[in-house]
Scaffold this motif. Structure first.
Motif, PDB file in Angstrom:
ATOM      1  N   THR A 396     -44.335  64.974  32.749  1.00  0.00           N
ATOM      2  CA  THR A 396     -43.685  63.771  32.318  1.00  0.00           C
ATOM      3  C   THR A 396     -44.511  62.750  32.215  1.00  0.00           C
ATOM      4  O   THR A 396     -43.928  62.707  33.659  1.00  0.00           O
ATOM      5  N   SER A 397     -45.627  62.143  31.701  1.00  0.00           N
ATOM      6  CA  SER A 397     -45.777  60.300  32.087  1.00  0.00           C
ATOM      7  C   SER A 397     -45.736  59.752  31.154  1.00  0.00           C
ATOM      8  O   SER A 397     -46.572  59.798  29.869  1.00  0.00           O
ATOM      9  N   ILE A 400     -40.220  59.484  29.223  1.00  0.00           N
ATOM     10  CA  ILE A 400     -39.101  59.551  29.136  1.00  0.00           C
ATOM     11  C   ILE A 400     -38.576  58.735  27.994  1.00  0.00           C
ATOM     12  O   ILE A 400     -37.436  58.621  27.784  1.00  0.00           O
ATOM     13  N   TRP A 423     -39.353  69.733  37.232  1.00  0.00           N
ATOM     14  CA  TRP A 423     -39.386  68.788  36.162  1.00  0.00           C
ATOM     15  C   TRP A 423     -39.914  67.604  37.049  1.00  0.00           C
ATOM     16  O   TRP A 423     -39.430  67.677  37.780  1.00  0.00           O
ATOM     17  N   ASN A 425     -42.404  63.721  36.724  1.00  0.00           N
ATOM     18  CA  ASN A 425     -42.466  62.892  36.592  1.00  0.00           C
ATOM     19  C   ASN A 425     -42.723  61.269  36.667  1.00  0.00           C
ATOM     20  O   ASN A 425     -42.528  61.466  37.584  1.00  0.00           O
TER      21      ASN A 425
END
Length: 534
Positions: A396-397, A400, A423, A425
């Motif tokens: 994820t970039s 969130i 995960w 991030n």
């Protein structure tokens, strides 16, 4: 400055009120590179669609041809709107300024003074005339780029006969909580989501939300130009390096079978992070073969991403340079500018590093990167039972903090990851306006640990990173600051490994996630005051 906020808008969780379109743009490696149980996917860059509809509706009454027509019309409207809406707005602004400037300069300086050749070049009106000429040139360049990226005809990139290889209809896992009417789901014109806007309808979301020509330009610049390379180095490339470190530390490049790596990237935008993972040399040389799925809520972004990747593919097969020009700063707000000339700076896409990565991958494997795109609401799409334990990595970039309820995102990650999956991030915790829970970094850390994640690494970047281009901030990696005020982030970076979670029978089990998501959505609506509970 406003690009980050507009980008956040795409993940507005209120989009659960609308139908969700899932589109997959796929290319694949030869079978010898993959394990025997790898799923069969379409030939290079075909598009498959799966439309998820709320549980109140039947999944068998929708018209595939109508969906294709809606998507084509949408992309055509957005491409056309660049000149007719954004271009006209810029022209009107300059015309008003120029007319006012002429009158004010004549009033304060007199007619003779403003016609004096020795001072004419110093007048604001003269500079505004120059700006008007440059504006027309740059608008024309950007207009060509937007039409190229969003083309749906045989000359542009998408097939003129069919956008989708196949269309499936599935029931949404996250129906509109507490709704007693299905009226808002009846119009298939809503199936592309709300563009980050709750009110205003189709036309507003395509001019003011995430599904706009301006956002296509901004994200193309951020993801696919050389000028933004230093920003990508501190964000998406940090993620790539973390994945490489975790999955290659115990492997030798000279022995062992090829190991497929299943990667999901939510909030993928124009797809550069997904592309970097799918073509990562350090993974491939260690016989770790990425199979990457990128998710985003925007039809517009995915078709633009497909166009860029097809440019890379064509350069490889036609052995000629295929790059396009773009002026990414042309429509920036007219505040805090230092030098007007920087507004008209040009970039080209795709950048040389992307071209070289594609060539290396193709030369090594003889095939295209294994990369697919899925359009649809993240929670609704991936809370499906079929997505349980399907990924080794979720990356994820800048994603969130778009959650309405961060607990949903955390338990979605737990649902999707296989045991010992990670995960990864990188991004801020600048919670979106729709957020109902806004934990601090330290609180978020505790939440992940309680959910069953082992935190391999957890840190805040020492230096602030520009979101789009280093010149937006100035300092390291920048030639010259663009503004007197800037927006930058010290991203939260972490790698969290999912530990084994067992039920009473000793099995990993989260089959009731969809029900939990529905209840969570109901509670979100209650908290927002949209549903009253007696």
């Amino acid at each position: 400055m406003t690009q980050r906020r507009a980008s956040e808008a795409r993940r507005d969780r209120s989009s659960l009120r609308f139908l969700s379109l899932i589109v997959m743009i796929s290319s694949h490696l030869s079978p010898s590179y993959w394990s025997s149980n790898a799923p069969c996917i379409a030939s290079a860059f075909q598009i498959q669609a799966s439309v998820s509809v709320p549980q109140q509706l039947s999944t068998n009454h929708h018209d595939v041809d109508k969906i294709e027509t809606l998507v084509k019309d949408k992309l055509d409207r957005i491409a056309t709107s660049y000149q007719t809406i954004h271009g006209e707005k810029l022209r009107r602004t300059v015309d008003v300024e120029l007319e006012l400037c002429h009158k004010i300069e004549k009033c304060f300086m007199g007619a003779n003074a403003i016609e004096d050749e020795s001072t004419q070049n110093l007048l604001l009106s003269t500079k505004l005339k120059e700006k008007k000429c440059r504006l027309e040139e740059c608008l024309a360049v950007n207009d060509r780029a937007v039409h190229q990226l969003l083309a749906t005809n045989s000359d542009g990139g998408q097939s003129s006969s069919s956008l989708f290889h196949h269309v499936d209809f599935i029931t949404s896992a996250a129906a509109a909580a507490g709704s007693t009417s299905v009226g808002e789901y009846d119009d298939l014109g809503q199936l592309m989501g709300n563009g980050g806007l709750v009110e205003g309808g189709e036309s507003n979301k395509e001019t003011d939300g995430y599904d706009t020509a301006l956002q296509v330009i901004h994200h193309t610049a951020r993801d696919w130009t050389h000028g933004a390379a230093s920003c990508r180095e501190e964000t998406i490339m940090w993620i790539v390096r973390a994945i490489v470190q975790y999955y290659t530390q115990d492997r030798s490049s000279n022995d062992g079978p090829h190991h497929p790596l299943r990667v999901l990237i939510p909030g993928a935008g124009l797809g550069r992070l997904a592309y970097e993972v799918s073509t990562c040399r350090d993974l491939i040389e260690n016989r770790v073969m990425p199979r990457v799925e990128a998710n985003d809520s925007s039809v517009t972004m995915i078709f633009a991403a497909q166009s860029v990747i097809k440019m890379l593919q064509e350069q490889q097969h036609e052995s000629r340079q295929l790059q396009s020009a773009i002026h990414p700063f042309l429509s920036d707000p007219q505040v805090n500018e230092i030098d007007a000339r920087k507004r008209f700076e040009m970039e080209v896409f795709p950048d040389q590093h992307a071209i070289d990565s594609y060539k290396y991958y193709h030369d090594l494997t003889g095939t295209n990167p294994n990369l697919s795109f899925t359009i649809g609401d993240f929670v609704s799409t991936y809370s499906q039972q079929s997505k349980q334990n399907q990924y080794d990595v979720v990356a994820t970039s800048f994603f969130i903090d778009t959650a309405t309820n961060i607990y949903e995102y955390i338990y979605m990650m737990k649902h999707m990851l296989d045991t010992n999956g990670i995960w990864v991030n990188c991004g801020p915790v600048q919670w979106h306006p729709c957020a109902l829970l806004r934990p601090t970094v330290e609180q978020l850390k505790d939440m992940l640990q309680v959910a069953g994640f082992d935190l391999i690494s957890w840190s805040i970047a020492d230096e602030a990173v520009a979101y789009r281009h280093p010149d937006d901030v100035g300092g390291a990696g920048s030639e010259e600051a663009r503004y007197t005020r800037s927006e930058a982030y010290r991203p939260l970076r972490f790698v969290a490994r999912l530990l084994a979670s067992q039920d009473d029978d000793g099995n990993c089990n989260d089959e009731d996630l969809a029900l939990k998501i529905q209840y969570s959505e109901f509670l979100n609506e209650v908290a927002n005051g949209k549903i009253e509970v007696n």
